[in-house]
Design an enzyme around this catalytic site. Sequence first.
Site, PDB file in Angstrom:
ATOM      1  N   TYR A   1       0.841  -1.197   0.000  1.00 35.45           N
ATOM      2  CA  TYR A   1       0.000   0.000   0.000  1.00 35.45           C
ATOM      3  C   TYR A   1       0.882   1.255   0.000  1.00 35.45           C
ATOM      4  O   TYR A   1       1.952   1.272   0.624  1.00 35.45           O
ATOM      5  CB  TYR A   1      -0.845   0.076   1.271  1.00 35.45           C
ATOM      6  CG  TYR A   1      -2.112  -0.738   1.293  1.00 35.45           C
ATOM      7  CD1 TYR A   1      -2.941  -0.843   0.176  1.00 35.45           C
ATOM      8  CD2 TYR A   1      -2.521  -1.359   2.473  1.00 35.45           C
ATOM      9  CE1 TYR A   1      -4.120  -1.567   0.229  1.00 35.45           C
ATOM     10  CE2 TYR A   1      -3.708  -2.078   2.535  1.00 35.45           C
ATOM     11  CZ  TYR A   1      -4.508  -2.181   1.409  1.00 35.45           C
ATOM     12  OH  TYR A   1      -5.669  -2.882   1.470  1.00 35.45           O
TER      13      TYR A   1
ATOM     14  N   GLU B   1      -8.367   0.173   7.708  1.00 38.27           N
ATOM     15  CA  GLU B   1      -7.550  -0.124   8.891  1.00 38.27           C
ATOM     16  C   GLU B   1      -6.385   0.852   9.068  1.00 38.27           C
ATOM     17  O   GLU B   1      -5.671   0.787  10.067  1.00 38.27           O
ATOM     18  CB  GLU B   1      -7.050  -1.572   8.802  1.00 38.27           C
ATOM     19  CG  GLU B   1      -8.190  -2.569   8.951  1.00 38.27           C
ATOM     20  CD  GLU B   1      -8.059  -3.795   8.066  1.00 38.27           C
ATOM     21  OE1 GLU B   1      -6.918  -4.245   7.850  1.00 38.27           O
ATOM     22  OE2 GLU B   1      -9.093  -4.287   7.574  1.00 38.27           O
TER      23      GLU B   1
ATOM     24  N   ASN C   1      -9.476   0.735  -4.139  1.00 39.17           N
ATOM     25  CA  ASN C   1      -9.504  -0.512  -3.373  1.00 39.17           C
ATOM     26  C   ASN C   1     -10.918  -0.819  -2.901  1.00 39.17           C
ATOM     27  O   ASN C   1     -11.552   0.010  -2.256  1.00 39.17           O
ATOM     28  CB  ASN C   1      -8.576  -0.427  -2.148  1.00 39.17           C
ATOM     29  CG  ASN C   1      -8.426  -1.784  -1.465  1.00 39.17           C
ATOM     30  OD1 ASN C   1      -8.248  -2.787  -2.143  1.00 39.17           O
ATOM     31  ND2 ASN C   1      -8.526  -1.806  -0.164  1.00 39.17           N
ATOM     32  N   GLU C   2     -11.377  -2.008  -3.271  1.00 40.49           N
ATOM     33  CA  GLU C   2     -12.683  -2.504  -2.827  1.00 40.49           C
ATOM     34  C   GLU C   2     -13.774  -1.451  -3.053  1.00 40.49           C
ATOM     35  O   GLU C   2     -14.649  -1.237  -2.213  1.00 40.49           O
ATOM     36  CB  GLU C   2     -12.617  -2.951  -1.359  1.00 40.49           C
ATOM     37  CG  GLU C   2     -11.626  -4.090  -1.155  1.00 40.49           C
ATOM     38  CD  GLU C   2     -11.500  -4.547   0.297  1.00 40.49           C
ATOM     39  OE1 GLU C   2     -12.169  -3.960   1.165  1.00 40.49           O
ATOM     40  OE2 GLU C   2     -10.739  -5.489   0.543  1.00 40.49           O
TER      41      GLU C   2
ATOM     42  N   GLU D   1      -6.102 -10.886  -1.891  1.00 41.10           N
ATOM     43  CA  GLU D   1      -6.084 -10.782  -0.432  1.00 41.10           C
ATOM     44  C   GLU D   1      -6.516 -12.118   0.166  1.00 41.10           C
ATOM     45  O   GLU D   1      -7.681 -12.316   0.498  1.00 41.10           O
ATOM     46  CB  GLU D   1      -6.994  -9.648   0.074  1.00 41.10           C
ATOM     47  CG  GLU D   1      -6.425  -8.268  -0.146  1.00 41.10           C
ATOM     48  CD  GLU D   1      -7.115  -7.199   0.694  1.00 41.10           C
ATOM     49  OE1 GLU D   1      -7.964  -7.554   1.547  1.00 41.10           O
ATOM     50  OE2 GLU D   1      -6.813  -6.004   0.490  1.00 41.10           O
TER      51      GLU D   1
ATOM     52  N   TYR E   1      -1.753  -9.163  13.148  1.00 44.02           N
ATOM     53  CA  TYR E   1      -2.571  -9.837  12.158  1.00 44.02           C
ATOM     54  C   TYR E   1      -2.493 -11.362  12.218  1.00 44.02           C
ATOM     55  O   TYR E   1      -3.014 -12.050  11.355  1.00 44.02           O
ATOM     56  CB  TYR E   1      -2.201  -9.360  10.746  1.00 44.02           C
ATOM     57  CG  TYR E   1      -3.401  -9.224   9.817  1.00 44.02           C
ATOM     58  CD1 TYR E   1      -4.160  -8.066   9.806  1.00 44.02           C
ATOM     59  CD2 TYR E   1      -3.779 -10.259   8.976  1.00 44.02           C
ATOM     60  CE1 TYR E   1      -5.260  -7.942   8.976  1.00 44.02           C
ATOM     61  CE2 TYR E   1      -4.878 -10.148   8.144  1.00 44.02           C
ATOM     62  CZ  TYR E   1      -5.622  -8.985   8.136  1.00 44.02           C
ATOM     63  OH  TYR E   1      -6.715  -8.867   7.312  1.00 44.02           O
TER      64      TYR E   1
END
Length: 596
Positions: A74, A120, A178-179, A244, A311
């Site tokens: 990113y 996030e 993104n998305e 992802e 994570y």
Amino acid sequence: SIDASCTFSNTALFYSKADLRSFSIDYEKNCFRKDGKPFQYISGSIHYSRIPREYWKDRLLKMYMTGLNAIQVYVPWNFHESIQGVVNFGGDRDLEYFLNLANQTGLLVILRPGPYICAEWEMGGLPAWLLQKPNIILRSADTEYLQAVSDWLGVLLTKMRPWLYQNGGNIISVQVENEYGSYFACDFNYMRHLHTLFRLFLGEDVVLFTTDGNTDKEMSYTNISTAFLRQRRFEPKGPLVNSEFYTGWLDHWGDKHASVDTQKVCKILDEMLSLGASVNMYMFEGGTNFGYWNGADHDTRFRSVVTSYDYNAPLSEAGDPTDKLFAIRDVIKNFRDIPAGPMPPATPKLAYGFVTLYKVGNISSLLDTLSPQGPVRSLYPLTFEEIKQYYGFMLYRTTLPRNVPEPTPLISPLNGIHDRAYVSVNGVYQGLMERDTGLVMNVTGCQGDQLDILVENMGRGILGNLILGNDVLTDWSIYPLDIDTAVASGWSHFAPMSEIGDGPMIYSGTMKPTGLAWDTFVKLSGWTKGQVWVNGVNLGRYWPQRGPQQTLYVPGPVLSATQPNNITVLELERAPTHGRVLLMDRPQLDSAGQQA
């Protein structure tokens, strides 16, 4: 969870420079082609913005030694342009240095430059200064938004063009937005504009793609072939891609610490690679939401992301290889040759022990230091953005308009506290207000008493008026607080911990040098909620009572082996009488006390 609807915008097969250096899509053979040959990537996500620069090479080497041939990255716009027009690519923000390290290590790059990246990360990577335009519609064809995006991408993508694979670099593909399919606006003109910009600055040969997820119900591991059929609905031909593939999951404050079973991850990874799919594991190393960079989700309610972005990934928050990493490496061995040689070891950790902190003062007593420019005066509350205070804390000050001898409700009528407010009258802490859950609290006092409201921005400040009883509070003095600069400058005055009180206070102490500057983890047992700095570096938020995270990661490069190390804590509610913090040699990311 599987993201099976990864669609590619390219509609032609590209060959450039006589196939000597090319990356393209073969829609007839349903594969990528690298230098004219079929290619399958096995990638992992790593975010340079969540890892100290000194550790980038170590983490990339560990990923390479696991058998990955690519990484996914990113680019957070707000990390590089926190102030409009001031772009920063130095130090921990040196993206080109990071790309060069990856290239030297032997890793290709899948670049995700947004402009929106992920909830996030603070505001999804979009700079907060965009909100100074009161009616702006983010992630749309809004004129002011598009102008800001165009200016930013003109800078970023121009830097990235030499790093494209066909230009001699290591970027093989670039994601647009993104998305976006999950966003309410669904503005085709916005996406077309982005596509035009990406082509303008990167050229016609680069592979562009979008990533979209399915509903939680559909994001199941049960049948990979069925899951990839969803991609085929949008992209009948071309390579199968899971951009992802979740190796773990994130934590929100108040959650249980997330964990995803290693055997399950390995089974699905093996199935996808067997189908010839290219896979990116999200995350491979999560890292840390240092400072104020944590994001938040808002589905049925607002949920702020914790400081650790561990994570439950193959590399831990501190970059240590886990059992999950070695199990994944064993899967990858079946599909490509693993580099020879040992896996680099975990970075050394040290339990430095207890450090006692001393009270510096409360926020009100330190205002001259924390807000040297003084207050902005306004009839009604202003947002953080209106005062150009994009992160952290602001103090809103007014006086009680009348005598309130009986407990009287102080109300945020439109859920306007974003996100927590710490209320004092004449310097005496009264309690807190919180977004969604604590919109009313009682106060007492006399006409003219000073009302202080310290607002913690885990979102966006005070967004509406406050009402005391039937009175709308007016005539505010609003102090933007530059706590980070004050902490870095050091403190000259300390008070004994016996003077401990409730409400926002700053505490500070020093850890004697040990001759070593190794990674460690700071635990704040008995402390309530706040922020921690070590040697002026903002480690992030702590909130052990809400959990699950109990320790904050302290990277070794932050510490001095030969000089005293300063630890400063902003405690927002109540500090323990012992005033100690503990520096441990392992993390504790679970409220239940089990150590990660």
